[in-house]
Scaffold this motif. Structure first.
Motif, PDB file in Angstrom:
ATOM      1  N   GLU A 181      -2.322  -2.892  -2.097  1.00  0.00           N
ATOM      2  CA  GLU A 181      -3.293  -2.418  -3.086  1.00  0.00           C
ATOM      3  C   GLU A 181      -4.146  -1.275  -2.551  1.00  0.00           C
ATOM      4  OE1 GLU A 181      -3.381  -3.613  -6.235  1.00  0.00           O
ATOM      5  OE2 GLU A 181      -1.633  -4.811  -5.647  1.00  0.00           O
ATOM      6  N   LEU A 182      -4.194  -1.112  -1.246  1.00  0.00           N
ATOM      7  CA  LEU A 182      -5.014  -0.063  -0.634  1.00  0.00           C
ATOM      8  C   LEU A 182      -4.264   1.260  -0.478  1.00  0.00           C
ATOM      9  CD1 LEU A 182      -6.639  -2.107   2.286  1.00  0.00           C
ATOM     10  CD2 LEU A 182      -7.603  -1.680   0.008  1.00  0.00           C
ATOM     11  N   ILE A 183      -2.972   1.256  -0.704  1.00  0.00           N
ATOM     12  CA  ILE A 183      -2.150   2.441  -0.408  1.00  0.00           C
ATOM     13  C   ILE A 183      -2.672   3.721  -1.075  1.00  0.00           C
ATOM     14  CG2 ILE A 183       0.132   3.476  -0.849  1.00  0.00           C
ATOM     15  CD1 ILE A 183       1.353   0.811   0.051  1.00  0.00           C
ATOM     16  N   PRO A 184      -3.080   3.697  -2.342  1.00  0.00           N
ATOM     17  CA  PRO A 184      -3.606   4.939  -2.929  1.00  0.00           C
ATOM     18  C   PRO A 184      -4.815   5.504  -2.178  1.00  0.00           C
ATOM     19  CG  PRO A 184      -3.093   3.360  -4.649  1.00  0.00           C
ATOM     20  CD  PRO A 184      -2.988   2.617  -3.351  1.00  0.00           C
ATOM     21  N   LEU A 185      -5.579   4.631  -1.524  1.00  0.00           N
ATOM     22  CA  LEU A 185      -6.762   5.063  -0.777  1.00  0.00           C
ATOM     23  C   LEU A 185      -6.452   5.410   0.677  1.00  0.00           C
ATOM     24  CD1 LEU A 185      -9.242   2.347  -2.111  1.00  0.00           C
ATOM     25  CD2 LEU A 185      -9.022   4.717  -2.895  1.00  0.00           C
ATOM     26  N   LEU A 186      -5.277   4.986   1.163  1.00  0.00           N
ATOM     27  CA  LEU A 186      -4.903   5.236   2.559  1.00  0.00           C
ATOM     28  C   LEU A 186      -3.874   6.358   2.707  1.00  0.00           C
ATOM     29  CD1 LEU A 186      -4.574   1.540   3.787  1.00  0.00           C
ATOM     30  CD2 LEU A 186      -6.420   3.131   4.335  1.00  0.00           C
ATOM     31  N   ALA A 187      -3.280   6.777   1.601  1.00  0.00           N
ATOM     32  CA  ALA A 187      -2.271   7.841   1.665  1.00  0.00           C
ATOM     33  C   ALA A 187      -2.891   9.120   2.208  1.00  0.00           C
ATOM     34  CB  ALA A 187      -1.693   8.090   0.276  1.00  0.00           C
ATOM     35  N   ASP A 188      -2.132   9.811   3.070  1.00  0.00           N
ATOM     36  CA  ASP A 188      -2.553  11.084   3.654  1.00  0.00           C
ATOM     37  C   ASP A 188      -3.781  10.952   4.545  1.00  0.00           C
ATOM     38  OD1 ASP A 188      -0.512  12.829   2.512  1.00  0.00           O
ATOM     39  OD2 ASP A 188      -1.501  12.483   0.597  1.00  0.00           O
ATOM     40  N   ARG A 189      -3.936   9.779   5.170  1.00  0.00           N
ATOM     41  CA  ARG A 189      -4.998   9.562   6.160  1.00  0.00           C
ATOM     42  C   ARG A 189      -4.335   9.358   7.523  1.00  0.00           C
ATOM     43  NH1 ARG A 189      -9.307   6.931   3.437  1.00  0.00           N
ATOM     44  NH2 ARG A 189     -10.593   7.259   5.301  1.00  0.00           N
ATOM     45  N   PHE A 211       4.125  -0.284   5.553  1.00  0.00           N
ATOM     46  CA  PHE A 211       4.232   1.021   6.188  1.00  0.00           C
ATOM     47  C   PHE A 211       5.187   1.932   5.417  1.00  0.00           C
ATOM     48  CE2 PHE A 211       6.278   3.969   9.131  1.00  0.00           C
ATOM     49  CZ  PHE A 211       5.165   4.622   9.661  1.00  0.00           C
ATOM     50  N   ALA A 212       6.322   1.399   4.993  1.00  0.00           N
ATOM     51  CA  ALA A 212       7.304   2.201   4.257  1.00  0.00           C
ATOM     52  C   ALA A 212       6.712   2.703   2.945  1.00  0.00           C
ATOM     53  CB  ALA A 212       8.562   1.376   4.003  1.00  0.00           C
ATOM     54  N   ARG A 213       5.976   1.850   2.253  1.00  0.00           N
ATOM     55  CA  ARG A 213       5.370   2.263   0.989  1.00  0.00           C
ATOM     56  C   ARG A 213       4.277   3.302   1.212  1.00  0.00           C
ATOM     57  NH1 ARG A 213       4.799  -3.188  -2.794  1.00  0.00           N
ATOM     58  NH2 ARG A 213       7.000  -3.799  -2.704  1.00  0.00           N
ATOM     59  N   LEU A 214       3.521   3.133   2.289  1.00  0.00           N
ATOM     60  CA  LEU A 214       2.486   4.111   2.597  1.00  0.00           C
ATOM     61  C   LEU A 214       3.108   5.460   2.936  1.00  0.00           C
ATOM     62  CD1 LEU A 214      -0.502   4.773   2.985  1.00  0.00           C
ATOM     63  CD2 LEU A 214      -0.328   3.882   5.321  1.00  0.00           C
ATOM     64  N   CYS A 215       4.189   5.442   3.690  1.00  0.00           N
ATOM     65  CA  CYS A 215       4.901   6.688   3.995  1.00  0.00           C
ATOM     66  C   CYS A 215       5.347   7.386   2.721  1.00  0.00           C
ATOM     67  CB  CYS A 215       6.130   6.398   4.869  1.00  0.00           C
ATOM     68  SG  CYS A 215       5.797   6.207   6.617  1.00  0.00           S
ATOM     69  N   ALA A 216       5.905   6.623   1.798  1.00  0.00           N
ATOM     70  CA  ALA A 216       6.408   7.196   0.553  1.00  0.00           C
ATOM     71  C   ALA A 216       5.294   7.806  -0.286  1.00  0.00           C
ATOM     72  CB  ALA A 216       7.150   6.131  -0.239  1.00  0.00           C
ATOM     73  N   SER A 217       4.088   7.273  -0.138  1.00  0.00           N
ATOM     74  CA  SER A 217       2.953   7.762  -0.926  1.00  0.00           C
ATOM     75  C   SER A 217       2.204   8.903  -0.249  1.00  0.00           C
ATOM     76  CB  SER A 217       1.982   6.611  -1.202  1.00  0.00           C
ATOM     77  OG  SER A 217       2.589   5.605  -1.979  1.00  0.00           O
ATOM     78  N   SER A 218       2.506   9.172   0.996  1.00  0.00           N
ATOM     79  CA  SER A 218       1.795  10.201   1.765  1.00  0.00           C
ATOM     80  C   SER A 218       2.606  11.486   1.776  1.00  0.00           C
ATOM     81  CB  SER A 218       1.542   9.708   3.188  1.00  0.00           C
ATOM     82  OG  SER A 218       0.747   8.541   3.180  1.00  0.00           O
ATOM     83  N   LYS A 219       2.045  12.542   1.258  1.00  0.00           N
ATOM     84  CA  LYS A 219       2.762  13.809   1.126  1.00  0.00           C
ATOM     85  C   LYS A 219       2.400  14.829   2.204  1.00  0.00           C
ATOM     86  CE  LYS A 219       4.420  11.975  -2.573  1.00  0.00           C
ATOM     87  NZ  LYS A 219       5.762  11.354  -2.518  1.00  0.00           N
ATOM     88  N   ILE A 220       1.190  14.723   2.738  1.00  0.00           N
ATOM     89  CA  ILE A 220       0.713  15.717   3.708  1.00  0.00           C
ATOM     90  C   ILE A 220       0.620  15.118   5.105  1.00  0.00           C
ATOM     91  CG2 ILE A 220      -1.175  17.274   4.310  1.00  0.00           C
ATOM     92  CD1 ILE A 220      -1.885  17.322   1.310  1.00  0.00           C
ATOM     93  N   VAL A 221      -0.075  13.996   5.220  1.00  0.00           N
ATOM     94  CA  VAL A 221      -0.246  13.318   6.515  1.00  0.00           C
ATOM     95  C   VAL A 221       0.506  11.993   6.458  1.00  0.00           C
ATOM     96  CG1 VAL A 221      -1.883  12.266   8.111  1.00  0.00           C
ATOM     97  CG2 VAL A 221      -2.504  14.361   6.886  1.00  0.00           C
ATOM     98  N   ARG A 222       1.472  11.817   7.326  1.00  0.00           N
ATOM     99  CA  ARG A 222       2.252  10.588   7.362  1.00  0.00           C
ATOM    100  C   ARG A 222       1.645   9.597   8.351  1.00  0.00           C
ATOM    101  NH1 ARG A 222       6.728  10.578   3.597  1.00  0.00           N
ATOM    102  NH2 ARG A 222       7.070  12.781   3.102  1.00  0.00           N
ATOM    103  N   PRO A 223       1.632   8.322   7.996  1.00  0.00           N
ATOM    104  CA  PRO A 223       1.218   7.322   8.982  1.00  0.00           C
ATOM    105  C   PRO A 223       2.261   7.225  10.087  1.00  0.00           C
ATOM    106  CG  PRO A 223       2.181   6.247   7.086  1.00  0.00           C
ATOM    107  CD  PRO A 223       2.097   7.715   6.736  1.00  0.00           C
ATOM    108  N   GLU A 224       1.892   6.600  11.191  1.00  0.00           N
ATOM    109  CA  GLU A 224       2.825   6.419  12.305  1.00  0.00           C
ATOM    110  C   GLU A 224       2.955   4.932  12.628  1.00  0.00           C
ATOM    111  OE1 GLU A 224       2.339   9.004  15.662  1.00  0.00           O
ATOM    112  OE2 GLU A 224       1.655  10.688  14.414  1.00  0.00           O
ATOM    113  N   LEU A 225       4.122   4.575  13.168  1.00  0.00           N
ATOM    114  CA  LEU A 225       4.431   3.179  13.470  1.00  0.00           C
ATOM    115  C   LEU A 225       4.867   3.046  14.919  1.00  0.00           C
ATOM    116  CD1 LEU A 225       4.925   0.254  12.347  1.00  0.00           C
ATOM    117  CD2 LEU A 225       7.279   0.980  11.896  1.00  0.00           C
ATOM    118  N   PHE A 226       4.304   2.056  15.621  1.00  0.00           N
ATOM    119  CA  PHE A 226       4.702   1.748  16.988  1.00  0.00           C
ATOM    120  C   PHE A 226       5.191   0.299  17.005  1.00  0.00           C
ATOM    121  CE2 PHE A 226       3.900   0.267  21.346  1.00  0.00           C
ATOM    122  CZ  PHE A 226       4.503   1.280  22.081  1.00  0.00           C
ATOM    123  N   VAL A 227       6.463   0.116  17.335  1.00  0.00           N
ATOM    124  CA  VAL A 227       7.059  -1.219  17.293  1.00  0.00           C
ATOM    125  C   VAL A 227       7.261  -1.733  18.710  1.00  0.00           C
ATOM    126  CG1 VAL A 227       8.993  -2.622  16.510  1.00  0.00           C
ATOM    127  CG2 VAL A 227       8.200  -0.706  15.099  1.00  0.00           C
TER     128      VAL A 227
END
Length: 265
Positions: A181-189, A211-227
């Motif tokens: 539910e937070l993805i619209p507010l976290l996209a491109d951060r 993470f995958a959904r956030l990536c799809a919603s981010s057009k300018i700044v992509r989140p990063e994942l460390f596994v």
């Protein structure tokens, strides 16, 4: 690592008429353009002093940055009639209390005070959080645009997978608090998420889906994942590798902010 020399200040404040406190550690060798790290886990004493939690705060202090922390509801000074730990959240929510909104409001008030005290150069505020602290950091970041970057480890993304919330999984506060539910507010951060290949407590699959959904919603700044190899909230993942990844990510973003202003003071 040894904790560097610092001065600790305690601040009192009120949110919705209730008294809270938070602590700030100011390094003895503070740089002239310090960022502010707000580190969250259970309570500020644990964040500042426990070997499993203080790695990131201590590295920030060693680099000359300020570090703040506050008790999450049901922890430290905030243990109340609803009990201790995350079960406190579940009991409070079942009683109609918006505990997640309270966490967001506390976080924003802490930022207010820290900025008034000039503890973050050019409002360079970054967050880190572990497990329920990661969940809290996501919510504070989503609802407060002053948060510049965040790096979270083994975060709770959806409270409904936590054992303590099984009986109230359909509660409106629980459903609406999901990271999805937070993805619209976290996209491109600026956001780094660290997670083990498996996690029996918070469900790694849900984290990876978020993470995958956030990536799809981010057009300018992509989140990063460390596994991490192995299991977080378990015995096999080496969490200190994640802490170093979090520090590296946040330092990289802070450097961008500091470099933008060179020669423009």
């Amino acid at each position: 690592m040894n904790t560097p020399e610092f001065t600790e200040k305690i601040y009192d404040f009120k949110v919705d008429g209730k008294k809270y406190t938070f602590g700030v550690r100011i390094p003895e060798n503070r740089i002239d353009r310090p960022a502010l790290l707000i580190a969250l886990a259970t309570d500020r004493t644990t964040v500042f002093n426990h070997p499993d939690y203080k790695t990131i705060p201590d590295i920030f202090l060693s680099a000359g940055h300020n570090v703040a922390s506050f008790d999450l509801p049901g922890h430290g000074e905030l243990i109340d009639c609803y009990g201790e730990g995350i079960i406190n959240w579940a009991k409070a929510i079942s009683d109609g209390i918006d505990i997640i909104g309270r966490i967001r409001n506390i976080g924003s008030k802490v930022i207010d005070i820290c900025l008034q005290e000039n503890l973050a150069w050019k409002q360079t505020v970054v967050l880190t959080g572990i497990s329920r602290g990661g969940f809290s950091a996501l919510h504070i970041m989503a609802y407060d645009r002053r948060v510049y970057a965040a790096a979270i480890h083994a975060p709770v993304i959806d409270l409904r997978v936590i054992n303590e919330f099984q009986t109230i999984s359909q509660d409106k506060f629980v459903i609406s608090s999901s990271g999805t539910e937070l993805i619209p507010l976290l996209a491109d951060r600026f956001l780094l998420v660290s997670m083990g290949e498996e996690d029996p407590r918070v469900d790694a699959k849900i984290c990876f889906e978020f993470f995958a959904r956030l990536c799809a919603s981010s057009k300018i700044v992509r989140p990063e994942l460390f596994v991490l190899q192995g299991q977080t909230h378990g015995p096999t993942a080496y969490s200190h590798a994640a802490y170093i990844a979090c520090v590296s990510y946040l330092f990289d973003k802070i450097a961008l902010r500091l470099n933008e202003k060179i020669g423009q003071d």
